[in-house]
Design an enzyme around this catalytic site. Structure first.
Site, PDB file in Angstrom:
ATOM      1  N   ARG A  72       0.872  14.131  13.475  1.00 49.95           N
ATOM      2  CA  ARG A  72       1.083  14.153  12.045  1.00 49.95           C
ATOM      3  C   ARG A  72       1.226  15.234  11.178  1.00 49.95           C
ATOM      4  NH1 ARG A  72      -0.986   8.588   9.706  1.00 49.95           N
ATOM      5  NH2 ARG A  72       0.609   8.652   8.640  1.00 49.95           N
ATOM      6  N   PRO A  73       2.303  16.381  11.684  1.00 51.62           N
ATOM      7  CA  PRO A  73       2.294  17.759  10.799  1.00 51.62           C
ATOM      8  C   PRO A  73       3.048  17.276   9.430  1.00 51.62           C
ATOM      9  CG  PRO A  73       4.076  17.481  12.596  1.00 51.62           C
ATOM     10  CD  PRO A  73       3.306  16.144  12.650  1.00 51.62           C
ATOM     11  N   ILE A  74       2.947  18.495   8.687  1.00 55.62           N
ATOM     12  CA  ILE A  74       3.286  18.097   7.148  1.00 55.62           C
ATOM     13  C   ILE A  74       4.445  19.355   7.079  1.00 55.62           C
ATOM     14  CG2 ILE A  74       1.717  16.758   6.153  1.00 55.62           C
ATOM     15  CD1 ILE A  74       0.660  19.587   4.864  1.00 55.62           C
ATOM     16  N   ASP A  75       5.159  19.788   8.378  1.00 54.32           N
ATOM     17  CA  ASP A  75       5.900  20.697   8.326  1.00 54.32           C
ATOM     18  C   ASP A  75       7.116  20.355   7.301  1.00 54.32           C
ATOM     19  OD1 ASP A  75       6.342  19.196  10.291  1.00 54.32           O
ATOM     20  OD2 ASP A  75       7.785  20.553  11.085  1.00 54.32           O
ATOM     21  N   LEU A  76       7.419  19.490   7.215  1.00 54.01           N
ATOM     22  CA  LEU A  76       8.826  18.941   6.587  1.00 54.01           C
ATOM     23  C   LEU A  76       8.561  18.996   5.015  1.00 54.01           C
ATOM     24  CD1 LEU A  76      10.205  16.237   8.983  1.00 54.01           C
ATOM     25  CD2 LEU A  76      11.001  18.672   8.700  1.00 54.01           C
TER      26      LEU A  76
ATOM     27  N   ARG B  82      -4.440  10.230   4.831  1.00 48.84           N
ATOM     28  CA  ARG B  82      -3.526  11.387   5.003  1.00 48.84           C
ATOM     29  C   ARG B  82      -2.461  11.243   3.795  1.00 48.84           C
ATOM     30  NH1 ARG B  82      -3.194  13.689   9.579  1.00 48.84           N
ATOM     31  NH2 ARG B  82      -1.065  14.479   9.047  1.00 48.84           N
TER      32      ARG B  82
ATOM     33  N   LYS C  28       0.798  -1.138  -0.035  1.00 52.23           N
ATOM     34  CA  LYS C  28      -0.036   0.080   0.019  1.00 52.23           C
ATOM     35  C   LYS C  28       0.850   1.276   0.070  1.00 52.23           C
ATOM     36  CE  LYS C  28      -1.531   1.507   3.985  1.00 52.23           C
ATOM     37  NZ  LYS C  28      -1.360   2.932   4.478  1.00 52.23           N
ATOM     38  N   ASN C  29       1.905   1.180   0.767  1.00 53.47           N
ATOM     39  CA  ASN C  29       2.495   2.592   0.953  1.00 53.47           C
ATOM     40  C   ASN C  29       3.640   2.745  -0.250  1.00 53.47           C
ATOM     41  OD1 ASN C  29       1.154   2.980   3.323  1.00 53.47           O
ATOM     42  ND2 ASN C  29       2.902   2.480   4.897  1.00 53.47           N
TER      43      ASN C  29
ATOM     44  N   ASP D  67       5.004   0.400  11.993  1.00 47.79           N
ATOM     45  CA  ASP D  67       3.743  -0.163  11.614  1.00 47.79           C
ATOM     46  C   ASP D  67       3.315  -1.817  12.071  1.00 47.79           C
ATOM     47  OD1 ASP D  67       3.029   2.158  10.332  1.00 47.79           O
ATOM     48  OD2 ASP D  67       3.643   1.689   8.352  1.00 47.79           O
TER      49      ASP D  67
ATOM     50  N   ARG E 115      -8.636  -0.451   4.953  1.00 44.54           N
ATOM     51  CA  ARG E 115      -7.845   0.556   4.407  1.00 44.54           C
ATOM     52  C   ARG E 115      -6.433  -0.203   3.824  1.00 44.54           C
ATOM     53  NH1 ARG E 115      -6.460   4.631   8.023  1.00 44.54           N
ATOM     54  NH2 ARG E 115      -4.814   4.879   6.113  1.00 44.54           N
TER      55      ARG E 115
ATOM     56  N   CYS F 294      -5.635  12.727  13.411  1.00 44.30           N
ATOM     57  CA  CYS F 294      -5.266  11.238  13.174  1.00 44.30           C
ATOM     58  C   CYS F 294      -5.017  10.483  14.485  1.00 44.30           C
ATOM     59  CB  CYS F 294      -4.165  11.076  12.523  1.00 44.30           C
ATOM     60  SG  CYS F 294      -3.436   9.475  11.896  1.00 44.30           S
TER      61      CYS F 294
ATOM     62  N   ILE G  24       8.431   6.713  16.617  1.00 47.36           N
ATOM     63  CA  ILE G  24       8.010   7.481  15.465  1.00 47.36           C
ATOM     64  C   ILE G  24       6.754   8.285  15.772  1.00 47.36           C
ATOM     65  CG2 ILE G  24       7.063   7.194  13.073  1.00 47.36           C
ATOM     66  CD1 ILE G  24      10.235   6.382  13.448  1.00 47.36           C
TER      67      ILE G  24
HETATM   68  N1  EPU Z   1       6.745  14.135  10.839  1.00 43.10           N
HETATM   69  C1  EPU Z   1       6.968  15.728  10.987  1.00 43.10           C
HETATM   70  N2  EPU Z   1       6.945  16.596  10.173  1.00 43.10           N
HETATM   71  C2  EPU Z   1       6.472  16.230   8.865  1.00 43.10           C
HETATM   72  C3  EPU Z   1       6.370  14.885   8.307  1.00 43.10           C
HETATM   73  C4  EPU Z   1       6.469  13.967   9.553  1.00 43.10           C
HETATM   74  O1  EPU Z   1       7.188  16.038  12.050  1.00 43.10           O
HETATM   75  O2  EPU Z   1       6.481  17.144   7.981  1.00 43.10           O
HETATM   76  C5  EPU Z   1       7.113  13.338  12.028  1.00 43.10           C
HETATM   77  C6  EPU Z   1       5.642  12.305  12.044  1.00 43.10           C
HETATM   78  O3  EPU Z   1       4.508  13.214  12.916  1.00 43.10           O
HETATM   79  C7  EPU Z   1       6.272  11.352  12.844  1.00 43.10           C
HETATM   80  C8  EPU Z   1       7.455  11.131  11.809  1.00 43.10           C
HETATM   81  O4  EPU Z   1       7.826  12.274  11.339  1.00 43.10           O
HETATM   82  O5  EPU Z   1       6.452  11.471  14.010  1.00 43.10           O
HETATM   83  C9  EPU Z   1       7.401   9.977  10.730  1.00 43.10           C
HETATM   84  O6  EPU Z   1       6.421  10.497   9.929  1.00 43.10           O
HETATM   85  P1  EPU Z   1       6.349  10.123   8.484  1.00 43.10           P
HETATM   86  O7  EPU Z   1       6.145  11.336   7.779  1.00 43.10           O
HETATM   87  O8  EPU Z   1       7.667   9.253   7.973  1.00 43.10           O
HETATM   88  O9  EPU Z   1       5.192   9.294   8.291  1.00 43.10           O
HETATM   89  P2  EPU Z   1       4.266   9.191   7.121  1.00 43.10           P
HETATM   90  O10 EPU Z   1       4.953   9.437   5.808  1.00 43.10           O
HETATM   91  O11 EPU Z   1       3.190  10.252   7.267  1.00 43.10           O
HETATM   92  C10 EPU Z   1       4.365   6.829   6.270  1.00 43.10           C
HETATM   93  C11 EPU Z   1       3.570   5.703   6.144  1.00 43.10           C
HETATM   94  C12 EPU Z   1       2.752   5.226   7.732  1.00 43.10           C
HETATM   95  C13 EPU Z   1       4.154   4.725   8.585  1.00 43.10           C
HETATM   96  C14 EPU Z   1       5.058   5.864   8.597  1.00 43.10           C
HETATM   97  C15 EPU Z   1       6.229   5.700   9.341  1.00 43.10           C
HETATM   98  C16 EPU Z   1       2.686   5.898   4.062  1.00 43.10           C
HETATM   99  C17 EPU Z   1       1.277   6.123   3.198  1.00 43.10           C
HETATM  100  N3  EPU Z   1       2.281   6.022   5.383  1.00 43.10           N
HETATM  101  O12 EPU Z   1       3.763   7.883   6.991  1.00 43.10           O
HETATM  102  O13 EPU Z   1       2.017   4.107   7.380  1.00 43.10           O
HETATM  103  O14 EPU Z   1       3.846   4.600   9.889  1.00 43.10           O
HETATM  104  O15 EPU Z   1       5.428   6.292   7.278  1.00 43.10           O
HETATM  105  O16 EPU Z   1       6.975   4.650   8.885  1.00 43.10           O
HETATM  106  O17 EPU Z   1       3.480   5.504   3.840  1.00 43.10           O
HETATM  107  C18 EPU Z   1       0.392   2.629   8.058  1.00 43.10           C
HETATM  108  O18 EPU Z   1       0.457   2.012   7.049  1.00 43.10           O
HETATM  109  O19 EPU Z   1      -0.474   1.993   8.664  1.00 43.10           O
HETATM  110  C19 EPU Z   1       1.157   3.783   8.337  1.00 43.10           C
HETATM  111  C20 EPU Z   1       0.463   4.831   9.164  1.00 43.10           C
END
Ligand code: EPU
Length: 452
Positions: free
Chosen positions: A122-126, A93, A22-23, A309, A401, A117, A331
């Site tokens: 789960r911010p998207i600041d990065l 997301r 999926k991811n 996960d 999902r 969530c 995480i």
């Molecule tokens: N984070 C920030 N700022 C950002 C982005 C992330 O602070 O802009 C933090 C998050 O809050 C978290 C950490 O960085 O604490 C890692 O988050 P990441 O961005 O890596 O997670 P993601 O990309 O949103 C993906 C998977 C998740 C999986 C995580 C960690 C997808 C679609 N989702 O999420 O999968 O848990 O990486 O490996 O690829 C799942 O499949 O159940 C799932 C939640």
């Protein structure tokens, strides 16, 4: 809303095949926005999240066709709409993955912020930081992120935050950088297998990327990308979940289409618990349960560390281990919604901040429980398989999902799981009472195999 009714105690045996990841599928499908040529993606799992993304892509002008062999064919035919609506984005997301390709190819994107969530803030600041550094102007308005640019320009950046690297953030910046002018370097890039699969796909499309599988990606921007065909990697978390099932309750299960090299941390920890995972070919393994599970001390980390996960599913095994285990979430510090539900099934878990202390015991008992996120749902299903009596896992839409036909796959191994519509009060068997409704009969997809 559907629920699962699980009769616990069956021993699992047989062969199960893992679906595509999926991811990996979600960012790869999003990246097809980067070309006007036709792309073919193979091995895309039939999941609700994939359907949601396809709806978003259709609204963004992508013609999408699911072929009878399961392949998804995509082609951008209309670039006028670059808005990903809240009504769709709020349900998933990962919809944010369209942001990078849109700003890069169309120079404009309006993407709804995904909202809250259960597994954390789960911010998207990065994502935003990386895209700004490439030259996007980003504003927020009425719950939407609006990105504009006159043209992205490559640069060197460090893409890390308090919790380390970001998987979809790396994917977004990587996709955007492919069509940016000049060279981009992403330091502290995520190197999860799903990011690697995206790099492979983008390279097939003509992108120039160095550093696959490392924390430093170097991208030389190109003018355009072309058509490509790609097969998605097997879902390592689905494979891990079936390894957990085999470890809990297996007479010996064989898992096909599984990349053990993507699961090193899981395998190492399961071996420490006493579980045998035998590699029988490059893509097949056999799992035997341990007579006595040993306790563990695990911390979730980004790849190649122990995956968040797999945290919830592994905790189920630890509730039955011979001793005290410790699980620390690095995480998503709040990803523990399964704890209270497992305790209702007789587990003894105490949460202290981002750590759970698990006192192993010899048995779980069935109970009605509520699923609140994808992996927590999988954990509750696993617990139901070994609990005494019947477990009802409510709100299984979370599991739909991310797991393709999980109850069918588990039932084919000998489990006893019925999917019921919440409207139906009692478990229904097809041959049962004349009061069985048409709807519940249609929903009743499981096969009942004899207990072993
Ligand atoms: N984070 C920030 N700022 C950002 C982005 C992330 O602070 O802009 C933090 C998050 O809050 C978290 C950490 O960085 O604490 C890692 O988050 P990441 O961005 O890596 O997670 P993601 O990309 O949103 C993906 C998977 C998740 C999986 C995580 C960690 C997808 C679609 N989702 O999420 O999968 O848990 O990486 O490996 O690829 C799942 O499949 O159940 C799932 C939640």
């Amino acid at each position: 809303m559907d629920k699962f009714v699980i009769k616990g105690g069956n021993l699992l045996k047989g062969v199960v095949e893992i679906s595509g990841s999926k991811n990996a599928a979600l960012p790869i499908l999003s990246s097809t926005l980067l070309t006007n040529e036709k792309c073919v993606i193979k091995g895309v799992p039939y999941l609700r999240d994939v359907e949601t993304l396809c709806l978003i892509l259709k609204e963004l002008g992508v013609k999408i066709e699911r072929k009878s062999n399961g392949d998804i064919e995509t082609q951008v035919i209309d670039e006028r709409n670059s808005i990903a609506r809240y009504e769709l984005v709020k349900t998933m997301r990962a919809s944010v993955c369209v942001l990078g390709p849109l700003i890069s190819k169309r120079k404009y994107a309006k993407v709804s912020l995904p909202g809250g969530c259960v597994i954390g803030v789960r911010p998207i600041d990065l994502h935003e930081k990386g895209l700004r550094l490439l030259g996007a102007q980003i504003d927020y308005e009425h719950g939407y992120l609006i990105a504009n640019t006159k043209g992205l320009v490559g640069c060197e950046m460090y893409l890390g935050g308090t919790f380390g690297s970001t998987v979809t953030g790396t994917a977004n910046v990587l996709m955007a950088a492919c069509l940016a002018k000049g060279r981009t370097v992403i330091e502290n890039a995520a190197c999860e297998p799903e990011v690697q699969d995206l790099v492979i796909f983008l390279t097939k499309m003509g992108a120039k990327i160095k550093g696959i599988g490392t924390h430093r990606l170097e991208i030389e921007g190109v003018k355009s990308l072309k058509c490509a065909t790609h097969k998605i990697i097997p879902d390592r978390i689905e494979a891990g979940t079936f390894i957990a099932a085999g470890a809990l309750s297996g007479k010996g299960i064989t898992i096909k289409n599984c990349r053990l090299d993507h699961l090193s941390a899981v395998i190492d920890n399961y071996n420490q618990m006493g579980v045998t995972i035998e590699k029988t070919s490059a893509t097949t393994c056999r799992v035997k349960h341990a007579r006595v599970l040993k306790p563990l001390d695990i911390t979730t980390l980004s790849y190649p560390g122990f995956p968040t996960d797999m945290q919830a599913q592994t905790m189920v095994l630890l509730t039955l281990a011979d001793g005290i285990s410790i699980v620390t979430e690095r995480i998503y510090p709040d990803r523990f919604t399964h704890v209270a539900e497992l305790n209702r099934m007789g587990a003894r878990i105490r949460k202290e901040g981002s750590t759970a202390v698990i006192e192993g015991r010899s048995q779980l008992w069935g109970a009605p429980v509520m699923a609140s996120d994808l992996r927590a749902s999988a954990a509750l299903v696993l617990a139901g398989l070994v609990a005494s009596g019947t477990t009802e896992v409510q709100r299984v839409y979370h599991i739909d999902r991310g797991y393709e036909k999980i109850e069918e796959k588990l039932n084919s191994l000998g489990a006893d799981i019925n999917r019921l519509s919440d409207k139906v009060a009692m478990p229904i068997r097809l041959s049962a009472s004349p009061t069985t409704t048409k709807e519940s009969m249609m929903r009743h997809t499981t096969r009942h195999l004899p207990r072993q």
